[in-house]
Enzyme design. Structure first.
Site, PDB file in Angstrom:
ATOM      1  N   HIS A   1     -13.450  99.402 -49.716  1.00 21.01           N
ATOM      2  CA  HIS A   1     -13.058  98.552 -48.320  1.00 21.01           C
ATOM      3  C   HIS A   1     -11.707  97.821 -48.829  1.00 21.01           C
ATOM      4  O   HIS A   1     -11.041  97.523 -47.856  1.00 21.01           O
ATOM      5  CB  HIS A   1     -14.285  97.614 -48.098  1.00 21.01           C
ATOM      6  CG  HIS A   1     -14.288  96.984 -46.714  1.00 21.01           C
ATOM      7  ND1 HIS A   1     -14.168  97.462 -45.636  1.00 21.01           N
ATOM      8  CD2 HIS A   1     -13.676  95.596 -46.381  1.00 21.01           C
ATOM      9  CE1 HIS A   1     -13.949  96.559 -44.561  1.00 21.01           C
ATOM     10  NE2 HIS A   1     -13.732  95.479 -45.071  1.00 21.01           N
TER      11      HIS A   1
ATOM     12  N   LYS B   1      -3.662  94.410 -34.986  1.00 18.35           N
ATOM     13  CA  LYS B   1      -4.242  95.183 -35.812  1.00 18.35           C
ATOM     14  C   LYS B   1      -5.698  95.435 -35.212  1.00 18.35           C
ATOM     15  O   LYS B   1      -6.220  95.123 -34.604  1.00 18.35           O
ATOM     16  CB  LYS B   1      -4.369  94.709 -37.159  1.00 18.35           C
ATOM     17  CG  LYS B   1      -4.748  95.548 -38.489  1.00 18.35           C
ATOM     18  CD  LYS B   1      -4.567  95.047 -39.680  1.00 18.35           C
ATOM     19  CE  LYS B   1      -5.878  94.236 -40.223  1.00 18.35           C
ATOM     20  NZ  LYS B   1      -5.718  94.043 -41.678  1.00 18.35           N
TER      21      LYS B   1
ATOM     22  N   HIS C   1     -16.190  96.820 -38.522  1.00 15.02           N
ATOM     23  CA  HIS C   1     -17.179  95.697 -39.063  1.00 15.02           C
ATOM     24  C   HIS C   1     -18.434  96.640 -39.079  1.00 15.02           C
ATOM     25  O   HIS C   1     -19.308  96.108 -38.299  1.00 15.02           O
ATOM     26  CB  HIS C   1     -17.344  94.535 -38.487  1.00 15.02           C
ATOM     27  CG  HIS C   1     -17.437  93.398 -39.475  1.00 15.02           C
ATOM     28  ND1 HIS C   1     -18.419  92.261 -39.310  1.00 15.02           N
ATOM     29  CD2 HIS C   1     -16.865  93.166 -40.656  1.00 15.02           C
ATOM     30  CE1 HIS C   1     -18.210  91.652 -40.315  1.00 15.02           C
ATOM     31  NE2 HIS C   1     -17.362  92.024 -41.007  1.00 15.02           N
ATOM     32  N   ASN C   2     -18.454  97.859 -39.353  1.00 16.11           N
ATOM     33  CA  ASN C   2     -19.463  98.881 -39.068  1.00 16.11           C
ATOM     34  C   ASN C   2     -20.889  98.640 -39.605  1.00 16.11           C
ATOM     35  O   ASN C   2     -21.963  98.286 -39.180  1.00 16.11           O
ATOM     36  CB  ASN C   2     -18.974 100.274 -39.407  1.00 16.11           C
ATOM     37  CG  ASN C   2     -17.868 100.642 -38.551  1.00 16.11           C
ATOM     38  OD1 ASN C   2     -17.603 100.063 -37.695  1.00 16.11           O
ATOM     39  ND2 ASN C   2     -17.080 101.701 -39.305  1.00 16.11           N
TER      40      ASN C   2
ATOM     41  N   GLN D   1     -22.768  87.865 -42.818  1.00 15.33           N
ATOM     42  CA  GLN D   1     -22.234  86.523 -42.409  1.00 15.33           C
ATOM     43  C   GLN D   1     -22.576  85.945 -41.185  1.00 15.33           C
ATOM     44  O   GLN D   1     -22.778  86.610 -40.175  1.00 15.33           O
ATOM     45  CB  GLN D   1     -20.653  86.443 -42.752  1.00 15.33           C
ATOM     46  CG  GLN D   1     -20.086  87.060 -43.922  1.00 15.33           C
ATOM     47  CD  GLN D   1     -20.078  88.593 -43.765  1.00 15.33           C
ATOM     48  OE1 GLN D   1     -20.580  89.174 -42.824  1.00 15.33           O
ATOM     49  NE2 GLN D   1     -18.957  89.143 -44.343  1.00 15.33           N
TER      50      GLN D   1
ATOM     51  N   GLN E   1     -17.512  82.654 -43.250  1.00 13.85           N
ATOM     52  CA  GLN E   1     -16.403  82.802 -42.190  1.00 13.85           C
ATOM     53  C   GLN E   1     -15.603  81.582 -42.098  1.00 13.85           C
ATOM     54  O   GLN E   1     -15.831  80.527 -42.485  1.00 13.85           O
ATOM     55  CB  GLN E   1     -16.974  83.318 -40.996  1.00 13.85           C
ATOM     56  CG  GLN E   1     -18.069  84.689 -41.138  1.00 13.85           C
ATOM     57  CD  GLN E   1     -17.048  85.671 -41.461  1.00 13.85           C
ATOM     58  OE1 GLN E   1     -16.244  86.176 -40.640  1.00 13.85           O
ATOM     59  NE2 GLN E   1     -16.827  86.292 -42.743  1.00 13.85           N
TER      60      GLN E   1
END
Lengths: 85, 749, 246
Positions: B47, B89, B93-94, B238, B312
């Site tokens: 990732h 962009k 967030h699969n 999160q 976050q």
């Protein structure tokens, strides 16, 4: 001192969230659940010298902020020293 | 008891191979500490490092006269005139959206928004590209409801409109939903801020939410498949706080105006680790921090946990010397605390201390530029030749066209997504000129005459059947969608969603898709300014349809010339631009009516596609086209029906007959074939010649096929009537299809 | 004329309200940060939409205690026109400047779409330029717009002509279908006893330009200008650019 405040919708106020939860429970097989009311639960850690003082602080907090008196009612529970009730 | 970092178990738990571990030992000249191993594990995860994909992504076109920032920063940027830049962009967030749909999707939105404002741009629009399993599964419905609610919950709260997107459904996504979120922001072209740490001695600040234990190893989780053991993995999702992010957004933009920052980056995947070493690597500097200074919301956190936490709504910034107090004061105004946690150093190292003791010391480049680079083996899959065979004769007698149209309009992939987008605030900021559900989303740029059209697209079936052509079709479709609105495509971002790259046939899909994407972007002159790769989208060994999503940004010079989808006035002429062939391969017809994904995708001639897009843009600029809609899933019949929805007077159209040589299928191929490079436009009566000449001038086939009016959707194929339905009847089917599947079973949000 | 747009942490539609006043209505507009204690020389106050304090606890519940609210109350008590839009309406309810409370939409979903509301009374600063019974097409965007008040309070509001806006269908009929959130008596907005404080869930500031889908909301802001002009002493110039922070 830990004080619990339970805030619930007044009985006259329609509670679509509670209704939805009840329906979902029925779908899951909880046929004996007749009804659900959804509310809020607060835990207040209060520096107080007595349970009565802590209760008063929590009541004032509920009156002023935690509950909206138009649509909500509340009750306060002081946790007995040394553990939960 | 400290675990033995060199043991197989520990290395495997960190998602690293033995070879990678030895490489780390070689780079450090010693065994890594556990904290250092954790840092490597997240930075070298797929990732964060793109180790399987980097070598192929390098072949994509990323430059052009408008490009202000290409790949390598938090977002890309293109010049849109008036001294302004579009910063944008797309990200995925699969995996978190499968584990915890609401928060997974919400934090995906939060993450992409931060990537935009960290560049100094005010975010003004969101889009999303979603994929779910089939909606007859309660688990899929619950997943989708959670994802939509999460996107809504976060985007609405922070006040950025979600103006468009796409959703498609296929069995292969059931265990692996895809949640790709796109964000666009606007900044002054010469005030783009980079994620760079430089200037020895400059103060490094942390601002935002306190750090907790959430999301640890989120990056490594995103780099692995799910299996039965996934549920046991410590939940690594999160929880987002959009209110905190709103404060952060406003405060950061205010600080950036003062020019007091050297650089700033958000803490996304791999949190503090990623932001420190990436900023250091970009600036050719070292970054030293003391984790005991990091604001924490849980007790007893170790340096390992603090460095890997993915809490976050946190930013890392470097202030110019002497400007620290000024920066802190602005954050205080917003009730935020910028905490001085470290310094920029000259040694190029990421040095992590705990109360003065060094616990990790790694060269920044070892974590970034020198991360492993793999050339994974790839080979054409066995399934392909067989899957590409399609014999219409074997499909039996086709149902009547009208019935097929009704079924396609009711198919969730084709049907209206209003049930979804009415949960998104798509009007906040009063810029939205074209609302969701109508093709490309269009937002105006205040204080200019301009507008930007935005579209995210991919047809996974086409990519599965031919990754090279399928990826080109994705680029073409996204660009065509913005061109329909009258916008010139000027930049793109991509989100490449694939299965396990260690399987040669998946890697082959990836490589071919990237090759196709590159060729299409070059032919259409659309640079790619950045994007995201999401691999390992597989559950129990079964992968998703390869889904390379393209997000294209288009520029409309005159916002008053935006062209919309619905037909306007009775009497207007309807034209079909482009040519139609017998192309049912990979079509919605085949999937919905026959349950098949077979054949080859429609052929794509990139020069013809470019010509069509030039015609669409010119027709809009001249005020000639009163409406425009591209042909996509479901073919021209669905396109025409959709043009009639929304209170229009209906239409009557005769389509040029497509011959298939198979009895009964001519109508099907004519109405529902998905040939590329086509669009339906309408012009005022009397302007037909002008439209035909415009198209001919670019070598685009064009024919008047009918007229707006009549209150019905009347379609003929080669002169023979095949569909004659009231508009409201078809619209009711299309509008209610998705909502009906949810209302029967209320899902508790 | 000067409109003050109050900004709470988490307000989102403050810029939209400012833009509508400044660029479309072409009157003076200025932002007032919630920590300030004075509205300055504002002639009208707008509490904008958004998610003040993240809507945590209850929508508007925390914002009502912001320092600026004391001056908003003083301004309202002195008869100044106050417009609460969406979240702003919720703040006014929590602050007790308007009666009633907000519940979650009966669908339990956030709803963003154009709706129709009927203007019930035109004797307020924000409806003066409307026609009685006029139907305005304006967007809503809320998850908690289900207005509630006890039956005797609702009866009083009706008798007292305080219900200003009611959800209707496109034909102007008060129907369940036309009600997007289940609010009692299809109430979309109301005013206080003194008729100078108005709150509504739909967003008039999002309906000031046809390019955005509807310009029906502009008449509410134009009403305020008209109302103010009638009251400004003759000879006083209508102020242009705001002296408040912009």
């Amino acid at each position: 001192m830990r004080v619990r405040v339970f805030v619930t919708l007044k009985p006259s106020v329609f509670d679509p969230q509670g209704t939805t939860v009840a329906e979902a429970l029925h779908t899951l097989g909880f046929a004996s659940v007749d009804g659900v009311r959804q509310g809020k639960y607060f835990e207040l850690d209060i520096a107080a010298s007595s349970p009565d003082e802590a209760r008063q602080v929590a009541t004032d907090a509920a009156d002023k902020l935690l509950a909206n008196p138009v649509i909500e009612s509340y009750r306060v529970e002081v946790e007995a020293a040394g553990g939960s009730r | 008891m400290t675990p033995d970092v060199s043991s197989d178990a520990v290395i495997e738990r960190h998602g690293l191979t033995r070879e990678e571990f030895e490489k780390i030992v070689g780079m450090l000249g010693r065994q890594p500490t556990l904290t250092e191993l954790g840092i490597f594990s997240v930075m070298w995860s797929e990732h964060c490092s793109y180790k399987s994909s980097r070598v192929h992504l390098k072949t994509l076109p990323t430059t052009g006269p408008r490009v202000l920032q290409g790949p390598g920063e938090n977002a890309g940027a293109v010049d849109i005139g008036d001294g302004l830049a579009a910063v944008f962009k797309i990200e995925s967030h699969n995996h978190p959206s499968f584990i915890e749909p609401y928060q997974g999707a919400a934090t995906g939105v939060g993450g992409i928004i931060r990537d935009i404002f960290t560049m100094g741009a005010r975010p003004i629009a969101l889009l999303n590209s979603l994929r779910f399993g089939e909606l007859d599964s309660p688990l899929v419905r619950r997943n989708m409801a959670g994802v939509v609610a999460g996107i809504a919950g976060y985007g609405n709260s922070i006040g950025i409109p979600t103006v468009g997107g796409e959703i498609a459904f296929d069995e292969s996504y059931a265990g692996n939903p895809l949640v790709n979120v796109f964000c666009l922001g606007i900044s002054k072209a010469d005030e783009i801020i980079k994620g760079v740490a430089s200037g020895v001695g400059n103060a490094v600040f942390y601002v935002g939410s306190k750090t907790g234990r959430d999301g640890i190893h989120g990056a490594t989780m995103a780099s692995a498949e799910f299996d039965e053991k996934s549920a046991e993995k410590r939940p690594a999702v999160q929880v987002g706080d959009p209110f905190m992010e709103k404060l952060l957004l406003e405060a950061c933009l205010e600080v950036m105006k003062t020019d007091a920052l050297v650089g700033i980056q958000d803490m996304g995947a791999a949190g503090l680790t990623c932001s420190t070493c990436e900023m250091g690597a970009r600036g050719g500097a070292g970054v030293e921090i003391d984790v005991s200074l990091v604001p924490q919301r849980e007790t007893g956190m170790t340096p390992y946990e603090i460095m890997l936490s993915e809490s976050q709504e946190r930013m890392l910034l470097v202030a110019k010397p002497g400007r620290e107090a000024e920066v802190q004061a602005i954050f205080e105004k917003w009730d935020l605390h910028a905490v001085h946690i470290g310094t920029v150093t000259p040694d190029g190292l990421l040095r992590v201390k705990e109360r003065g003791t060094v616990v990790a010391e790694i060269p920044n480049t070892a974590l970034t530029d020198e991360a492993p680079l793999y050339r994974r083996p790839y080979s054409e899959p066995d399934y392909l030749r067989e899957a590409q065979q399609l014999s219409l004769a074997e499909l039996g007698t086709p149902a009547p066209a009208a019935e097929v149209l009704r079924r396609l309009l009711a198919s969730p992939t084709v049907a209206s997504k209003r049930w979804v987008y009415r949960q998104y605030d798509h009007m906040v900021r009063t810029n939205t000129l074209v609302m969701p559900g109508m093709g490309a989303g269009v937002v105006r740029i205040k204080d200019t005459t301009r507008a930007l059209a935005l579209s995210v697209d991919c047809n996974g079936r086409f990519v599965y059947l031919d990754p090279f052509v399928g990826a080109q079709l994705a680029v073409a479709e996204a660009a065509r969608n913005v061109a329909c609105a009258g916008a010139l495509p000027i930049g793109a971002t991509n989100c490449l969603n694939f299965g396990n790259p260690q399987k040669p046939d998946i890697m082959w899909q990836f490589v071919r898709a990237v090759e196709g994407m590159g060729a299409a972007c070059r032919a259409l002159d659309i640079p790619i300014t950045g994007g995201n790769v999401s691999l390992y989208n597989e559950t129990d060994g079964r992968g998703v349809l390869p889904t390379p999503v393209l997000g294209v940004v288009g520029l409309i010079e005159d916002a008053s010339r935006v062209v919309r989808r619905p037909f306007q006035a009775a009497g207007d002429a309807v034209l079909l631009l482009g040519s139609s062939a017998n192309e049912l391969g990979g079509s919605e017809y085949l999937k919905t009516i026959h349950g098949l994904i077979r054949g080859v995708p429609p052929a794509l001639d990139l020069q013809r596609e470019a010509a069509l897009q030039r015609v669409l843009v010119a027709g809009a600029a001249q005020g000639l086209f009163k409406s425009a809609h591209d042909c996509a899933e479901g073919g021209v019949a669905v396109t025409l029906a959709e043009c009639c929805f929304g209170g229009t007077p209906g239409a009557d159209a005769d389509l040029p007959r497509v011959a298939t040589g198979v009895p009964g299928f001519d109508d099907i191929a004519t109405l529902f074939g998905e040939s590329a490079s086509r669009a339906v436009v309408s012009v005022a009566a009397g302007h037909e010649q002008a439209a035909l000449q415009l198209a001919q001038g670019q070598g685009v086939p064009a024919v008047v096929i009918g007229r707006v009016g009549g209150g019905r959707v009347r379609l003929s194929a080669g002169g023979r009537a095949v569909v004659d339905e009231p508009v409201e009847a078809l619209e009711r089917i299309w509008d209610g299809a998705i909502g009906q599947r949810f209302e029967r079973q209320q899902t508790v949000a | 004329m000067k409109f003050a747009v109050v900004v709470f942490p988490g307000s989102n539609c403050d810029h939209d309200a400012y833009y509508a006043v400044d660029q479309v209505l072409r009157e003076g507009a200025g932002f007032v940060w919630h920590k300030e204690t004075s509205l300055g020389d504002a002639d009208a106050v707008i509490l904008p939409g958004g998610f003040a304090h993240g809507d945590y606890l209850r929508t508007g519940a925390i914002a009502r205690f912001s320092p600026i609210m004391a001056d908003v109350r003083r301004f309202a008590d002195a008869g100044g026109p106050v417009l609460g839009i969406c979240n702003g309406f919720q703040v006014l309810l929590e602050a007790g400047l308007l009666p009633g409370a907000m519940l979650r939409n009966d669908s339990l979903h956030f709803r963003c779409e154009h709706v129709h509301v009927r203007v019930e009374h035109t004797d307020t600063p924000f409806t003066e330029a409307c026609r009685q019974g006029q139907v305005l097409r304006m967007p809503i965007a809320h998850g908690e717009g289900n207005y509630y008040a006890e039956p005797d309070v609702v009866a009083h509001l009706e008798r007292n002509r305080q219900v200003l806006f009611r959800y209707v269908d496109a034909a102007g009929r008060e129907t369940a279908d036309g009600n997007p959130n289940g609010s009692v008596a299809n109430i979309a907005g109301l005013c206080n006893e003194a008729r100078n404080v108005v709150g509504l869930m739909p967003h008039p500031e999002r309906a000031c330009e046809l390019a955005l889908g509807s310009a029906d909301g502009l008449v509410m802001l134009q009403s305020a200008v008209r109302w103010f002009a009638r009251r400004a002493p003759a000879g006083v110039a209508v102020r242009g650019a705001s002296s408040l922070s912009a």
